[in-house]
Design a protein around this motif. Structure first.
Motif, PDB file in Angstrom:
ATOM      1  N   TYR A  35       0.821  -1.215   0.000  1.00  0.00           N
ATOM      2  CA  TYR A  35       0.000   0.000   0.000  1.00  0.00           C
ATOM      3  C   TYR A  35       0.851   1.259   0.000  1.00  0.00           C
ATOM      4  CZ  TYR A  35      -3.946  -2.983   0.242  1.00  0.00           C
ATOM      5  OH  TYR A  35      -4.871  -3.929  -0.109  1.00  0.00           O
ATOM      6  N   ASP A  53      -8.876  -0.494  -4.434  1.00  0.00           N
ATOM      7  CA  ASP A  53      -8.234  -1.795  -4.367  1.00  0.00           C
ATOM      8  C   ASP A  53      -9.324  -2.853  -4.118  1.00  0.00           C
ATOM      9  OD1 ASP A  53      -5.461  -3.079  -3.828  1.00  0.00           O
ATOM     10  OD2 ASP A  53      -6.531  -3.606  -1.992  1.00  0.00           O
ATOM     11  N   SER A  92      -3.388  -2.519   4.983  1.00  0.00           N
ATOM     12  CA  SER A  92      -3.464  -1.181   4.370  1.00  0.00           C
ATOM     13  C   SER A  92      -3.483  -0.040   5.388  1.00  0.00           C
ATOM     14  CB  SER A  92      -4.722  -1.095   3.503  1.00  0.00           C
ATOM     15  OG  SER A  92      -5.878  -1.306   4.296  1.00  0.00           O
ATOM     16  N   CYS A  99      -0.893   3.804   3.623  1.00  0.00           N
ATOM     17  CA  CYS A  99      -1.085   4.434   2.305  1.00  0.00           C
ATOM     18  C   CYS A  99      -0.522   5.846   2.279  1.00  0.00           C
ATOM     19  CB  CYS A  99      -2.574   4.468   1.964  1.00  0.00           C
ATOM     20  SG  CYS A  99      -3.186   2.815   1.585  1.00  0.00           S
ATOM     21  N   TYR A 147      -7.436   6.032  -0.737  1.00  0.00           N
ATOM     22  CA  TYR A 147      -7.803   4.702  -1.225  1.00  0.00           C
ATOM     23  C   TYR A 147      -9.187   4.305  -0.734  1.00  0.00           C
ATOM     24  CZ  TYR A 147      -6.709   2.916   3.462  1.00  0.00           C
ATOM     25  OH  TYR A 147      -6.702   2.693   4.813  1.00  0.00           O
TER      26      TYR A 147
END
Ligand code: URP
Ligand code: ZN
Ligand code: ZN
Length: 465
Positions: free
Chosen positions: A79, A96, A117, A121, A125
């Motif tokens: 990520y 995703d 995740s 990130c 997202y």
């Protein structure tokens, strides 16, 4: 934090004009000609001169696979590396895929994906939820995913039997439930049984090179499944979105649906517009492009460009699913063991500009529509994301339309040791990227850390296109 982007050529899906953009905090506060530099605020004002530059909304790639367990390994961008590479290329948000494990709940899958995740990130997202096992328990989880978690799209696979594929009975049940709660179904539309038959046949005949990956997924496998999906969506009245559509036969299924006034959204990916199946004739080197569906023919590329201009194809994504060369070597003696996927998250926006806008295949407005605005509209984020307007998130790309550069694995930021576009010379380069009012990329440097990227809860899907 206050910021003024001065004198850029602002391009949205519908407009094209020169003006200044004033940003306060994470949001666009005002847009206008010659906005005053004096703010009257105590905070300092950062000014960016965008003269002779294009100014787009941040790109949204609604089809990526980061750190994903698949075919006995994990996609090689996690990520952090994946969302950072996306930012370098002007993509400020990705969607995703969470994959439910057959026999387990959607909730368990969500927790597993959050574990990889959360806090990692760099860019924004969201997730689609892949339902691989639709049953009485899963059915009860759909509403909460949409209303509580902000995950309003559900991915289905008509292929990859034994791991991800659902049958038509499950598909129809899921469609009815998703429709009831205002969501959307996206689909990998290929006929899994026919593909499995052809894979087994080629292996039995000792045909084991990457070329046979391509020959095991002929156009009919995609056309048939697309037609079946469209018919099931029509029957149930559930909004549908076909991911990574590659070919004329599949697009014709959608064309027929639109004739009967059914709306089905279509995504293609940058590789299907630019690359073709001749790449599979390079012996094992062809493994770089082993993906599903495979690359097609030149005639299919023409169909897809035309489909974009006809409004039949609404989104250009990547299906970014990178594997390093050592991972691709898992299939050196058998094409069916080559992990399926290809890296592109970083170059979608620049490739589409250079090959699409610069070569006269699409207009600038169409470019923004398919790369930024439509993903936001289809997946319940518009107008927070996907446009440049007062009140929207200040996700902005400042782009030099004339700068030339060359793609190479030696300079890209994706965690993969080759490029499917090595040596391609492009015209047009991302210079500065803002994500929610912060300069995230400037002068080829990333200025935000992992953890800056936020999970974006999405609304119920509204069909506004
Ligand atoms: O080859 C591909 N497309 N890999 C990722 C999984 C999928 O089918 O989208
Ligand atoms: Zn797929
Ligand atoms: Zn995919």
């Amino acid at each position: 934090m206050l910021m003024l982007i001065k004198n850029g050529r602002i391009v949205t899906a519908t407009d094209d004009y020169t003006a200044d953009i004033f940003i306060e905090g994470e949001k666009i506060k005002a847009i206008g000609k010659d906005l005053p530099v004096e703010t009257g605020h105590a905070q300092s004002l950062q000014v960016i001169d965008a003269t002779d530059k294009l100014v787009f909304p941040g790109g949204i790639d609604p089809h990526v696979h980061l750190d994903m367990p698949f075919m006995g390994t994990f996609s090689s961008d996690n990520y952090e590396t994946g969302t950072r590479a996306a930012l370098f290329g002007g993509t400020t948000m990705v969607i995703d895929f969470i994959l439910q494990k057959q026999g387990n709940s959607l909730r368990a899958a969500l927790e597993e994906w959050k574990g990889r995740s959360d806090t990692n990130c760099v860019g924004d997202y969201s997730f689609h939820m892949a339902v691989t096992d639709f049953n009485e328990h899963t059915k009860k989880e759909v509403k909460g995913m949409i209303e509580k978690e902000g995950i309003s799209s559900f991915k289905t696979f008509m292929a990859y039997k034994g791991a991800l594929m659902i049958d038509d009975r499950q598909m129809i049940g899921l469609m009815e439930e998703v429709k009831k709660h205002g969501g959307l179904i996206n689909v990998h539309a290929t006929n899994g049984d026919l593909i499995d038959y052809l894979v087994a046949k080629h292996r039995d005949e000792g045909k084991l090179s990457p070329l046979y990956h391509y020959l095991s997924q002929p156009e009919v496998t995609e056309a048939e499944a697309s037609e079946r999906f469209v018919d099931m969506a029509n029957y149930t009245g559930c909004p549908g979105y076909i991911v990574h559509l590659t070919c004329e036969g599949a697009l014709n299924a959608v064309r027929n649906a639109t004739r009967r006034n059914q709306k089905v959204f279509v995504e293609t990916c940058i590789q299907y517009l630019l690359l073709d199946a001749s790449l599979y004739e390079k012996d094992f080197d062809g493994a770089k492009w082993v993906m599903s569906p495979p690359l097609r023919q030149k005639k299919d590329q023409e169909t897809l460009w035309a489909g974009i201009n006809q409004g039949l194809v609404q989104v250009v994504a990547t299906d970014h699913c990178p594997f390093k060369w050592e991972q691709k070597l898992m299939g050196k003696d058998d094409f069916s063991k080559v992990p399926n996927g290809h890296p592109a998250i970083e170059h979608r926006m620049e490739l589409l500009y250079s090959e699409g806008v610069n070569k006269g295949k699409i207009t600038l407005n169409k470019y923004v529509e398919v790369a930024c605005t439509n993903p936001a509209k289809i997946f319940g984020m518009f107008p927070r994301k996907g446009t440049i307007a007062t009140g929207s998130d200040a996700d902005i790309v400042i782009f030099d339309p004339n700068e030339k550069h060359t793609i190479s694995a030696s300079s890209h930021h994706m965690n993969v040791d080759y490029s499917g576009y090595e040596g391609w010379e492009l015209t047009g380069k991302v210079k500065t990227v803002l994500l929610r009012g912060q300069v995230a990329i400037d002068d080829n440097k990333c200025l935000v850390e992992k953890g800056y990227g936020q999970f974006i809860k999405r609304s119920k899907v509204v069909q506004v296109i």
